[in-house]
Design an enzyme around this catalytic site. Structure first.
Site, PDB file in Angstrom:
ATOM      1  N   LYS A 114       0.824  -1.217   0.000  1.00 53.62           N
ATOM      2  CA  LYS A 114       0.000   0.000   0.000  1.00 53.62           C
ATOM      3  C   LYS A 114       0.853   1.261   0.000  1.00 53.62           C
ATOM      4  O   LYS A 114       0.512   2.243  -0.651  1.00 53.62           O
ATOM      5  CB  LYS A 114      -0.966  -0.009   1.188  1.00 53.62           C
ATOM      6  CG  LYS A 114      -1.932  -1.172   1.083  1.00 53.62           C
ATOM      7  CD  LYS A 114      -3.261  -0.910   1.710  1.00 53.62           C
ATOM      8  CE  LYS A 114      -4.235  -1.924   1.112  1.00 53.62           C
ATOM      9  NZ  LYS A 114      -5.340  -2.278   1.903  1.00 53.62           N
ATOM     10  N   LYS A 198      -3.984 -10.687  -6.622  1.00 53.09           N
ATOM     11  CA  LYS A 198      -5.101 -11.005  -5.731  1.00 53.09           C
ATOM     12  C   LYS A 198      -6.348 -10.183  -6.092  1.00 53.09           C
ATOM     13  O   LYS A 198      -6.220  -9.021  -6.451  1.00 53.09           O
ATOM     14  CB  LYS A 198      -4.651 -10.671  -4.293  1.00 53.09           C
ATOM     15  CG  LYS A 198      -5.550 -11.169  -3.207  1.00 53.09           C
ATOM     16  CD  LYS A 198      -5.092 -10.637  -1.867  1.00 53.09           C
ATOM     17  CE  LYS A 198      -5.344  -9.138  -1.801  1.00 53.09           C
ATOM     18  NZ  LYS A 198      -5.010  -8.479  -0.556  1.00 53.09           N
ATOM     19  N   LYS A 201     -10.766  -5.279  -3.268  1.00 53.70           N
ATOM     20  CA  LYS A 201     -11.821  -4.283  -3.419  1.00 53.70           C
ATOM     21  C   LYS A 201     -11.291  -2.916  -3.808  1.00 53.70           C
ATOM     22  O   LYS A 201     -12.022  -2.065  -4.263  1.00 53.70           O
ATOM     23  CB  LYS A 201     -12.719  -4.215  -2.180  1.00 53.70           C
ATOM     24  CG  LYS A 201     -12.027  -4.087  -0.838  1.00 53.70           C
ATOM     25  CD  LYS A 201     -13.082  -4.157   0.270  1.00 53.70           C
ATOM     26  CE  LYS A 201     -12.615  -4.295   1.637  1.00 53.70           C
ATOM     27  NZ  LYS A 201     -12.027  -4.962   2.507  1.00 53.70           N
TER      28      LYS A 201
END
Ligand code: TYM
Length: 333
Positions: A114, A198, A201
């Site tokens: 992230k 992966k 969302k």
């Protein structure tokens, strides 16, 4: 009477939930509620670790409660609550933040992934310290097991290190050692457009959302990236697309990967295989969407949350007092 063991898990309301969330976590939760004292929450404080639009956060939060209920969680058996409703999470966080180290936190895969996408000067401290809050979530309820998908097991491992460290330091078993429990099949569902990545969302391309229209779901599965071969075989390295679809099928059919391979052994057309996978996903998701809509319209959400907050706060505050006492904070009437 012997006390029941506890299970705890949560989902972050940062975006539309995916089929990955459903298979890796959501559909698993109800399996525990009969045998464990179960706590399932919405990790809304965690959702603030990256910038998020307030109304989006609020709607996602309501959606997740409805999804929990639609997935079969029974509020009589499972305590369903908002993390931000139980202030003990933030309080324990401010104690435990002293028990995890910068080096450990900077090695977390989720943080590395992230933060890479951000300007180094603008990485929130909350994103870095995320696993401390997650450890607080788990330890406040003395959870024995933590049902999660593959990507969260590293955080549970870190929580285990923290438990060791804390109990060692104070020479008593303040916290119980938690254990991550992954689904037998489907702990890491991959993107349909890039099966080496992966399904997530926050990265919508090629991913199935639980709120997607049924026709869109079918379209996405029919155009899933595969390979040029024609064998339906589980081989994640060489056939990641086919392996992912097999995993989705096996999981939603409650069978093993081998049983799924066996079912498709005579099929040589990927199109036919994909159609069967799409039918299965729709068979599961269509009634789930129906229940979700009914729940959203029924007005039960606030009541579930306010009862959940009371029950969760009671347990969490008991643990918090014990921790405060242990570390030497002065408790008075
Ligand atoms: P979150 O919201 O990212 O994901 C919720 C759950 O879904 C699983 N999951 C997947 N499983 C299979 N395949 C995928 N592609 C996939 N994507 C997501 C995740 O592993 C997770 O179980 N940090 C947590 C929320 C949290 C939590 C906790 C969980 C906060 N505190 C305490 C357990 C215990 C998170 O961000 O999950």
């Amino acid at each position: 009477m012997e006390e029941r063991k506890r299970a705890l898990s949560g989902i972050k309301p940062t975006g539309n939930l995916t089929l990955g969330n459903y298979i890796g976590a959501l559909r698993e939760f109800k399996k525990f509620q009969d045998d464990y004292e179960t706590f399932i929450f919405i990790a809304d404080l965690h959702a603030l670790t990256l910038p998020i639009e307030p109304s989006f956060l609020k709607n996602n939060t309501k959606d997740i409660v409805a999804f929990y209920l639609a997935a079969g969680l029974d509020p009589q058996k499972t305590t369903i609550f908002l993390q931000s409703d139980v202030s003990a999470h933030a309080e324990l966080n401010s104690i435990l933040i002293n028990f995890l180290y910068m080096g450990e936190l900077s090695r977390m895969t989720q943080f590395k992934e992230k933060s890479q996408k951000l300007n180094h000067e603008a990485i929130g401290v909350g994103l870095f310290a995320y696993p401390v809050l997650m450890a607080s979530d788990i330890l406040l309820y003395n959870a024995d097991i933590v049902p999660v998908g593959d990507d969260q097991t590293q955080h549970v491992e870190l929580t285990r290190d923290l438990v060791h460290r804390f109990n060692e330091r104070y020479k008593k078993e303040v916290f119980i050692m938690p254990k991550a429990v992954k689904p037998k099949v489907g702990s890491r569902i991959m993107s349909l457009s890039d099966p080496t990545r992966k399904m997530s969302k926050s990265d919508p391309k090629g991913d199935i959302f639980l709120k997607d229209d049924i026709n869109i779901i079918r379209k996405k599965i029919m155009s899933a990236v595969t390979d040029t071969g024609h064998e339906i075989k589980y081989d994640p390295e060489n056939k990641p697309g086919i392996s992912n679809l097999l995993t989705i099928y096996a999981s939603l059919s409650d069978i093993t990967i081998e049983e799924a391979e066996n079912k498709f052994k005579d099929i040589t057309q990927y199109g036919e295989f994909k159609k069967t996978v799409a039918d299965k996903v729709i068979e599961v998701i269509e009634p789930f969407q129906q229940r979700y809509k009914e729940i959203l319209n029924s007005g039960v959400i606030d009541q579930v949350l306010s009862e959940g907050a009371k029950r969760a706060s009671y347990i969490a505050n008991k643990t918090l007092r014990k921790v405060k006492k242990t570390v030497g904070l002065y408790l008075h009437e």
